[in-house]
Design an enzyme around this catalytic site. Structure first.
Site, PDB file in Angstrom:
ATOM      1  N   GLU A 117      19.015  55.005  -4.976  1.00 17.72           N
ATOM      2  CA  GLU A 117      19.730  54.516  -3.813  1.00 17.72           C
ATOM      3  C   GLU A 117      19.913  56.055  -3.106  1.00 17.72           C
ATOM      4  O   GLU A 117      20.419  56.814  -3.726  1.00 17.72           O
ATOM      5  CB  GLU A 117      20.806  53.900  -3.957  1.00 17.72           C
ATOM      6  CG  GLU A 117      21.805  53.383  -2.663  1.00 17.72           C
ATOM      7  CD  GLU A 117      22.592  52.154  -2.869  1.00 17.72           C
ATOM      8  OE1 GLU A 117      22.454  51.469  -3.908  1.00 17.72           O
ATOM      9  OE2 GLU A 117      23.406  51.771  -1.973  1.00 17.72           O
ATOM     10  N   ARG A 118      19.663  56.156  -1.698  1.00 17.21           N
ATOM     11  CA  ARG A 118      19.848  57.394  -1.420  1.00 17.21           C
ATOM     12  C   ARG A 118      19.298  58.465  -1.870  1.00 17.21           C
ATOM     13  O   ARG A 118      19.859  59.678  -2.086  1.00 17.21           O
ATOM     14  CB  ARG A 118      21.444  57.696  -0.971  1.00 17.21           C
ATOM     15  CG  ARG A 118      22.154  56.348  -0.474  1.00 17.21           C
ATOM     16  CD  ARG A 118      21.761  56.198   0.775  1.00 17.21           C
ATOM     17  NE  ARG A 118      22.485  54.745   1.309  1.00 17.21           N
ATOM     18  CZ  ARG A 118      22.183  54.300   2.493  1.00 17.21           C
ATOM     19  NH1 ARG A 118      21.034  54.719   3.103  1.00 17.21           N
ATOM     20  NH2 ARG A 118      22.882  53.263   2.776  1.00 17.21           N
ATOM     21  N   LYS A 238      31.881  50.800  -9.940  1.00 17.49           N
ATOM     22  CA  LYS A 238      32.394  50.506  -8.639  1.00 17.49           C
ATOM     23  C   LYS A 238      32.786  49.087  -8.496  1.00 17.49           C
ATOM     24  O   LYS A 238      31.956  48.258  -8.758  1.00 17.49           O
ATOM     25  CB  LYS A 238      31.149  50.840  -7.902  1.00 17.49           C
ATOM     26  CG  LYS A 238      31.179  50.394  -6.410  1.00 17.49           C
ATOM     27  CD  LYS A 238      29.756  50.931  -5.540  1.00 17.49           C
ATOM     28  CE  LYS A 238      29.915  50.515  -4.140  1.00 17.49           C
ATOM     29  NZ  LYS A 238      28.858  50.992  -3.438  1.00 17.49           N
ATOM     30  N   GLU A 242      31.931  47.346  -1.137  1.00 18.51           N
ATOM     31  CA  GLU A 242      30.640  47.027  -0.664  1.00 18.51           C
ATOM     32  C   GLU A 242      29.920  45.630  -1.283  1.00 18.51           C
ATOM     33  O   GLU A 242      28.729  46.036  -1.815  1.00 18.51           O
ATOM     34  CB  GLU A 242      29.900  48.210  -0.612  1.00 18.51           C
ATOM     35  CG  GLU A 242      30.322  49.324   0.362  1.00 18.51           C
ATOM     36  CD  GLU A 242      29.634  50.519   0.385  1.00 18.51           C
ATOM     37  OE1 GLU A 242      28.556  50.982  -0.440  1.00 18.51           O
ATOM     38  OE2 GLU A 242      29.796  51.331   1.557  1.00 18.51           O
ATOM     39  N   ARG A 275      35.663  54.188  -9.666  1.00 14.61           N
ATOM     40  CA  ARG A 275      35.620  54.691  -8.168  1.00 14.61           C
ATOM     41  C   ARG A 275      36.613  54.085  -7.212  1.00 14.61           C
ATOM     42  O   ARG A 275      37.049  52.805  -7.298  1.00 14.61           O
ATOM     43  CB  ARG A 275      34.090  54.443  -7.846  1.00 14.61           C
ATOM     44  CG  ARG A 275      33.187  55.198  -8.470  1.00 14.61           C
ATOM     45  CD  ARG A 275      31.831  55.203  -8.042  1.00 14.61           C
ATOM     46  NE  ARG A 275      31.358  55.824  -6.920  1.00 14.61           N
ATOM     47  CZ  ARG A 275      30.928  55.266  -5.787  1.00 14.61           C
ATOM     48  NH1 ARG A 275      30.913  53.944  -5.453  1.00 14.61           N
ATOM     49  NH2 ARG A 275      30.540  56.262  -4.781  1.00 14.61           N
ATOM     50  N   LYS A 316      36.263  59.854  -3.459  1.00 13.41           N
ATOM     51  CA  LYS A 316      35.233  60.837  -2.617  1.00 13.41           C
ATOM     52  C   LYS A 316      36.145  61.900  -1.769  1.00 13.41           C
ATOM     53  O   LYS A 316      37.267  61.716  -1.711  1.00 13.41           O
ATOM     54  CB  LYS A 316      34.545  60.117  -1.516  1.00 13.41           C
ATOM     55  CG  LYS A 316      33.595  59.102  -2.175  1.00 13.41           C
ATOM     56  CD  LYS A 316      32.642  58.349  -1.236  1.00 13.41           C
ATOM     57  CE  LYS A 316      31.846  57.477  -1.925  1.00 13.41           C
ATOM     58  NZ  LYS A 316      30.761  56.852  -0.956  1.00 13.41           N
ATOM     59  N   ASP A 321      33.125  58.959   4.120  1.00 14.66           N
ATOM     60  CA  ASP A 321      31.813  58.789   3.102  1.00 14.66           C
ATOM     61  C   ASP A 321      30.944  59.917   3.394  1.00 14.66           C
ATOM     62  O   ASP A 321      29.933  59.679   3.732  1.00 14.66           O
ATOM     63  CB  ASP A 321      31.291  57.315   3.241  1.00 14.66           C
ATOM     64  CG  ASP A 321      30.044  56.955   2.584  1.00 14.66           C
ATOM     65  OD1 ASP A 321      30.055  57.807   1.450  1.00 14.66           O
ATOM     66  OD2 ASP A 321      29.519  56.060   2.858  1.00 14.66           O
ATOM     67  N   GLU A 349      22.548  62.335   1.984  1.00 16.36           N
ATOM     68  CA  GLU A 349      22.632  61.098   2.629  1.00 16.36           C
ATOM     69  C   GLU A 349      23.027  61.299   4.281  1.00 16.36           C
ATOM     70  O   GLU A 349      22.089  60.840   5.109  1.00 16.36           O
ATOM     71  CB  GLU A 349      23.639  60.095   2.317  1.00 16.36           C
ATOM     72  CG  GLU A 349      23.603  58.783   2.878  1.00 16.36           C
ATOM     73  CD  GLU A 349      24.600  57.579   2.150  1.00 16.36           C
ATOM     74  OE1 GLU A 349      25.164  58.014   1.125  1.00 16.36           O
ATOM     75  OE2 GLU A 349      24.575  56.655   2.663  1.00 16.36           O
ATOM     76  N   GLU A 449      25.914  71.107  11.379  1.00 16.77           N
ATOM     77  CA  GLU A 449      27.075  70.298  11.889  1.00 16.77           C
ATOM     78  C   GLU A 449      27.068  70.729  13.385  1.00 16.77           C
ATOM     79  O   GLU A 449      27.563  69.693  14.241  1.00 16.77           O
ATOM     80  CB  GLU A 449      28.580  71.147  11.299  1.00 16.77           C
ATOM     81  CG  GLU A 449      29.736  70.580  11.860  1.00 16.77           C
ATOM     82  CD  GLU A 449      30.996  71.249  11.125  1.00 16.77           C
ATOM     83  OE1 GLU A 449      30.725  72.207  10.495  1.00 16.77           O
ATOM     84  OE2 GLU A 449      31.862  70.672  11.053  1.00 16.77           O
TER      85      GLU A 449
HETATM   86  O1  GCW Z   1      27.872  55.747   1.421  1.00 11.21           O
HETATM   87  C1  GCW Z   1      27.491  54.662   0.757  1.00 11.21           C
HETATM   88  C2  GCW Z   1      26.164  54.751   0.631  1.00 11.21           C
HETATM   89  C3  GCW Z   1      25.763  53.639  -0.302  1.00 11.21           C
HETATM   90  C4  GCW Z   1      26.585  53.960  -1.562  1.00 11.21           C
HETATM   91  C5  GCW Z   1      27.970  53.871  -1.312  1.00 11.21           C
HETATM   92  C6  GCW Z   1      28.815  54.269  -2.748  1.00 11.21           C
HETATM   93  C7  GCW Z   1      25.992  53.488  -3.878  1.00 11.21           C
HETATM   94  O2  GCW Z   1      25.579  54.425   1.895  1.00 11.21           O
HETATM   95  O3  GCW Z   1      24.418  53.751  -0.621  1.00 11.21           O
HETATM   96  O4  GCW Z   1      26.209  52.982  -2.826  1.00 11.21           O
HETATM   97  O5  GCW Z   1      28.341  54.884  -0.289  1.00 11.21           O
HETATM   98  O6  GCW Z   1      29.259  55.411  -2.598  1.00 11.21           O
HETATM   99  O7  GCW Z   1      29.162  53.408  -3.315  1.00 11.21           O
END
Ligand code: GCW
Length: 615
Positions: A117-118, A238, A242, A275, A316, A321, A349, A449
């Site tokens: 993923e990513r 997690k 989402e 998380r 984070k 994000d 990403e 940027e």
């Molecule tokens: O930014 C988002 C991403 C998802 C990611 C999520 C996360 C793993 O688009 O792909 O999933 O964050 O950090 O959980």
């Protein structure tokens, strides 16, 4: 599986990979020093173990010559530090060297299918088709690179544990044990992501953390896992994020959910990394009251002090994000009685997919200046690795893996020094060229940027993909990601007159962000909604500043391309870097034209210098 192309990471100049027979950090350290010093034509120092020193080491003069003294892993780190100093021509540091953070983690978002993923560097290095399989030499080469910068925990699977058939961790235990054995001599412990609702897949009718059957299920699970991998670092979770399951389903708090798991793994010495990426991803864009960046603080700050000692809350770096520019997450200031980890993302990403250059140490250094590094206990980075011949897609993207390790060891480390070290270890470029590549990487973030979303506005990327411009792409979507640009103004007022987000910060910081005079220019549109004719401190209007930045950013990329052309990089790095640079140039032009056209159409204000903006 092994690629014929030479992968440099940053170590091969030092000598061959230690054979698999070197199965302890001490024996790897000995091998590396001997081979590395032979390659460099210098005598190797002696290694003296002092078990109490753990990960720490020191250089000293012994009776028979120079010595490295350190704990078992400390000797390994000391050996790499010695070799690095020798290649880079730096003086050896004095006194005991020890990492600032005890946990320096890499989180790989690898799915059991082999997708990442990513991921922008090819497929997973250790999963394929629902099974675990890997090339031993490549994995050890990676382990060596991680050890050389002191990364000590590797989470092997995606936090989105979504493969139904796959992430029964117990199915994987023999493989996990073998993978752990490959990383162990390099001082790297494995971690696994788990699915909070796993007990349900195993026949329980609930995953309620307060249900005794659920607690017992997790204890049994932990017993089996740690029996297979006795030094597993812990679990990563997690939850309620989402569409992932979590304690909210059962009306429980995140402290209740995390502590239940933490208690199951505590007898084994595991840490539970939880998380804090919780927000409503089904927001109605018409709802201007809900402000996504406020969500994590609202969920977690009231829980401060309620987490068990072996829980680490992983937050984070910014409240959104991994956008190009965000303020530090207010949650990180708000939980003095909770062990915290700050999560950054090496996978690019939102920052160019490892096609565009974006060296991250300058950003992390800014973070260290804004948030005292001791506020958090640990750091974690979403990995940028994959099966590509060079592991990181763009050969220069390795600078971020290297740089993360150096930052985790010492959060105040000078970004320029880190980047120069990486350049020097990786490529033997003549002086002027080394300066040019270092300068290019050092400035790469600001350049990126300039040509992308302006002044702290976020999310102007193509939905889903997150590469390339789409100023309205997320505007009427459900992700809480709006810029609310209209013909008069742009941005969201996050002061106390607006959503109130700024009030989540300690008072002094809040006041700075709210005050237009003191708000960092680069975050202006994160905190404020401003008219296009707003006067910037240098006298330009906001709209002119947006145009100027975008023209300048694209020009800077053209200048980078010319610099790159003139560098005597070895192959295949040179061709790969040039190929990606051509893509970056196209991307920068696209961003410039889309963003400038978008704001021109919105505002009707022409560019003061009459440059080309499309209608
Ligand atoms: O930014 C988002 C991403 C998802 C990611 C999520 C996360 C793993 O688009 O792909 O999933 O964050 O950090 O959980």
């Amino acid at each position: 599986m092994m690629s014929e192309k030479t992968c440099r990471l940053w170590l091969p100049r030092l000598g061959e990979l230690a054979p698999a027979a070197c199965d302890t950090p001490q024996s790897v350290a000995e091998y590396e020093l001997k081979a590395g010093c032979a390659a460099l034509g210098m005598p190797a120092p002696a290694l003296v173990e002092d078990a109490d020193m753990g990960e720490a080491y020191a250089f000293r003069e012994g009776g028979a010559g120079p010595e490295i003294v350190g704990g078992p892993t400390g000797l390994l780190y000391g050996a790499y530090a010695w070799l690095e100093a020798a290649v880079c021509g730096e003086a050896l540091p004095e006194g005991t060297q020890k990492p600032f953070y005890g946990l320096r983690m890499l989180n790989c978002w690898d799915d059991a299918s082999g997708d990442i993923e990513r991921g922008y560097s090819g497929r997973s290095l250790w999963f394929e088709g629902g099974r675990m399989a890997w090339d031993d030499g490549r994995v050890r080469q990676l382990a060596r690179a991680l050890a050389s910068v002191g990364i000590n925990v590797l989470c092997v699977n995606n936090v989105n544990v979504r493969d139904e058939a796959a992430l029964l961790i117990e199915d994987y235990l023999p493989d996990l044990a073998r993978l752990a054995a490959a990383f162990r001599p390099y001082g790297v412990k494995l971690m696994v992501s788990i699915d909070f609702a796993r007990p349900v897949a195993h026949g329980l009718d609930t995953a309620d953390p307060l249900d005794e059957r659920v607690q017992r299920w997790w204890r049994d699970c932990a017993d089996a896992v740690w029996q297979a991998v006795p030094d597993l670092a812990g679990f990563l979770v997690k939850a309620d994020s989402e569409h992932r399951p979590g304690p909210f389903t059962y009306g429980r708090s995140h402290a209740e959910g995390a502590n239940m798991l933490a208690r199951a793994i505590a007898p084994h010495g595991g840490v539970l990394v939880w998380r804090a990426f919780v927000y409503n991803c089904q927001q109605d864009w018409r709802d201007a009251k809900t402000d996504r960046p406020m969500a994590a603080y609202e969920t977690y700050a009231p829980l401060d002090g309620q987490f068990d000692d072996n829980v680490i809350l992983q937050v984070k770096n910014g409240p959104f994000d991994f956008q190009v520019r965000e303020p530090v997450s207010p949650t990180l200031y708000a939980m003095p009685n909770t062990r915290l980890a700050m999560e950054v993302q090496l996978a690019q990403e939102y920052t160019g997919h490892q096609i565009d250059l974006y060296a991250m140490n300058p950003m992390w250094r800014e973070l260290a200046d804004q948030l005292p590094p001791e506020t958090v206990d640990a750091v974690a980075a979403v990995g940028n690795l994959g099966r590509d011949w060079n592991y990181t897609g763009h050969p220069f993207a390795a600078v971020n893996l290297f740089g993360f390790g150096q930052y985790a060891w010492n959060p105040w480390v000078d970004p320029e020094r880190v980047i120069r070290r990486w350049v020097r270890l990786t490529y033997a470029l003549p002086g002027g060229q080394e300066d040019a590549l270092t300068a290019m990487l050092l400035a790469s973030r600001e350049t990126y940027e300039r040509y992308t979303a302006p002044l702290g506005l976020c999310w102007m990327v193509r939905p889903g993909l997150h590469y390339g411009p789409s100023p309205m792409g997320y505007e009427f979507d459900s992700w809480g990601t709006y810029n609310r640009a209209d013909r008069d103004a742009v941005g969201i007022d996050r002061t106390s007159k607006g959503t109130g987000y700024a009030a989540q910060y300690p008072e002094e910081i809040r006041a700075g962000f709210e005050d237009l005079e003191r708000c960092p220019e680069r975050l202006l549109l994160f905190f404020h909604r401003l008219p296009y004719d707003y006067k910037m401190p240098d006298g330009r209007t906001l709209i002119q500043r947006i145009y100027d930045d975008h023209f300048q950013g694209a020009e800077e990329v053209d200048a980078m391309a010319r610099t790159l052309e003139g560098l005597d990089l070895p192959q295949p790095d040179r061709d790969e870097a040039l190929r990606r640079m051509a893509m970056q140039q196209a991307n920068a032009r696209e961003w410039r034209d889309v963003i400038n056209t978008f704001f021109h159409r919105m505002s009707g204000v022409p560019d003061a210098h009459g440059r080309k903006i499309y209608d």
